[in-house]
Design a protein around this motif. Structure first.
Motif, mmCIF file in Angstrom:
data_model
loop_
_atom_site.group_PDB
_atom_site.id
_atom_site.type_symbol
_atom_site.label_atom_id
_atom_site.label_comp_id
_atom_site.label_asym_id
_atom_site.label_seq_id
_atom_site.Cartn_x
_atom_site.Cartn_y
_atom_site.Cartn_z
ATOM 1 N N LEU A 91 -8.153 -0.876 -3.818
ATOM 2 C CA LEU A 91 -8.802 -0.450 -2.581
ATOM 3 C C LEU A 91 -8.180 0.868 -2.142
ATOM 4 C CD1 LEU A 91 -10.734 -0.938 -0.200
ATOM 5 C CD2 LEU A 91 -8.896 -2.225 0.903
ATOM 6 N N TRP A 114 -18.268 2.889 -0.457
ATOM 7 C CA TRP A 114 -18.769 1.991 0.581
ATOM 8 C C TRP A 114 -18.756 0.539 0.091
ATOM 9 C CZ3 TRP A 114 -19.865 4.433 5.152
ATOM 10 C CH2 TRP A 114 -20.160 5.796 5.106
ATOM 11 N N ASP A 165 -13.261 3.371 0.486
ATOM 12 C CA ASP A 165 -13.661 3.054 1.843
ATOM 13 C C ASP A 165 -13.315 4.238 2.736
ATOM 14 O OD1 ASP A 165 -14.652 1.360 3.877
ATOM 15 O OD2 ASP A 165 -12.621 0.734 4.399
ATOM 16 N N GLY A 166 -14.221 4.613 3.592
ATOM 17 C CA GLY A 166 -13.983 5.711 4.518
ATOM 18 C C GLY A 166 -15.297 6.239 5.042
ATOM 19 N N ASP A 172 0.834 -1.194 0.000
ATOM 20 C CA ASP A 172 0.000 0.000 0.000
ATOM 21 C C ASP A 172 0.871 1.247 0.000
ATOM 22 O OD1 ASP A 172 -2.340 -1.427 0.009
ATOM 23 O OD2 ASP A 172 -2.678 -1.230 2.160
ATOM 24 N N ARG A 200 -8.537 3.753 0.771
ATOM 25 C CA ARG A 200 -9.113 4.104 2.072
ATOM 26 C C ARG A 200 -8.807 5.565 2.357
ATOM 27 N NH1 ARG A 200 -7.366 -1.533 4.242
ATOM 28 N NH2 ARG A 200 -9.389 -2.554 4.286
ATOM 29 N N LYS A 227 -14.638 10.648 -0.502
ATOM 30 C CA LYS A 227 -14.845 9.628 -1.538
ATOM 31 C C LYS A 227 -15.380 10.233 -2.840
ATOM 32 C CE LYS A 227 -17.402 7.211 1.300
ATOM 33 N NZ LYS A 227 -17.228 8.026 2.512
ATOM 34 N N TRP A 235 -3.771 3.428 -0.551
ATOM 35 C CA TRP A 235 -4.298 2.671 -1.676
ATOM 36 C C TRP A 235 -3.339 1.583 -2.112
ATOM 37 C CZ3 TRP A 235 -1.582 7.055 -1.953
ATOM 38 C CH2 TRP A 235 -0.664 7.226 -2.974
ATOM 39 N N ALA A 265 -16.250 -1.847 0.196
ATOM 40 C CA ALA A 265 -15.375 -2.844 0.815
ATOM 41 C C ALA A 265 -16.203 -3.975 1.411
ATOM 42 C CB ALA A 265 -14.501 -2.199 1.885
ATOM 43 N N GLN A 287 -9.288 8.815 5.181
ATOM 44 C CA GLN A 287 -9.580 9.195 6.558
ATOM 45 C C GLN A 287 -9.392 10.698 6.679
ATOM 46 O OE1 GLN A 287 -10.727 7.288 9.219
ATOM 47 N NE2 GLN A 287 -10.962 9.306 10.125
#
Length: 161
Positions: free
Chosen positions: A131, A117, A35-36, A4, A133, A42, A152, A119, A135
């Motif tokens: 993927l 959303w 995802d988050g 990642d 993510r 997103k 990612w 994942a 935050q």
């Protein structure tokens, strides 16, 4: 095993620019799972991917629809399908049935599919997926900050972690 990458983004504009850069690494048939939590960026990231792919239409949160299709902006371009998996069914089997009903696998030949959303749900569409993510305000120091951390990496569909 995937490696990642992580980057800190200071503003929404940086998030969109990151998405545009990420688009240069994507091809028709790629699945991107975002995802988050709410407000993590997103949709801003998806706007950037769309700008990088030069798709048609304004990219907004797919809150009131489950999937929004953005055709390619050029005859030889790649389209974008923006999906909100949060709107799918509430239980495991309902979610999978709703996902199957969208026929996203037919879009994968000509478009990049981005699933917010997604994942734990959308991985089954392809052999591999990216993927991402997000935050927001990762250190919690400033609740009004637009700073976010993005992590990612590519995953095999059997690797759901």
């Amino acid at each position: 095993m995937t490696t990642d990458r992580t980057q800190t983004l200071a503003t929404v504009h940086d998030t969109e620019a990151f998405g545009a850069g990420l688009a240069s690494e994507l091809s028709a048939g790629d699945l991107v799972i975002l995802d988050g939590p709410l407000g993590a960026g997103k949709t801003a990231l998806t706007r950037g991917i769309g700008a990088g792919l030069r798709v048609q239409g304004r990219i907004t949160s797919p809150t009131f629809v489950i999937a929004r299709v953005h055709p390619p902006g050029t005859p030889d371009g790649i389209g974008l399908v923006h999906v909100d998996a949060y709107r799918l069914g509430t239980t495991g089997s309902d979610v999978l049935a709703d996902l199957d009903a969208l026929d996203l696998d037919t879009e994968l030949d000509t478009a990049v599919v981005v699933v917010e959303w997604g994942a734990g749900v959308a991985e089954r569409l392809t052999d591999r997926h990216l993927l991402v993510r997000l935050q927001r305000n990762p250190d919690g120091s400033d609740p009004d900050s637009d700073e976010r951390t993005v992590t990612w990496g590519w995953r095999a569909s059997a690797d759901l972690t």
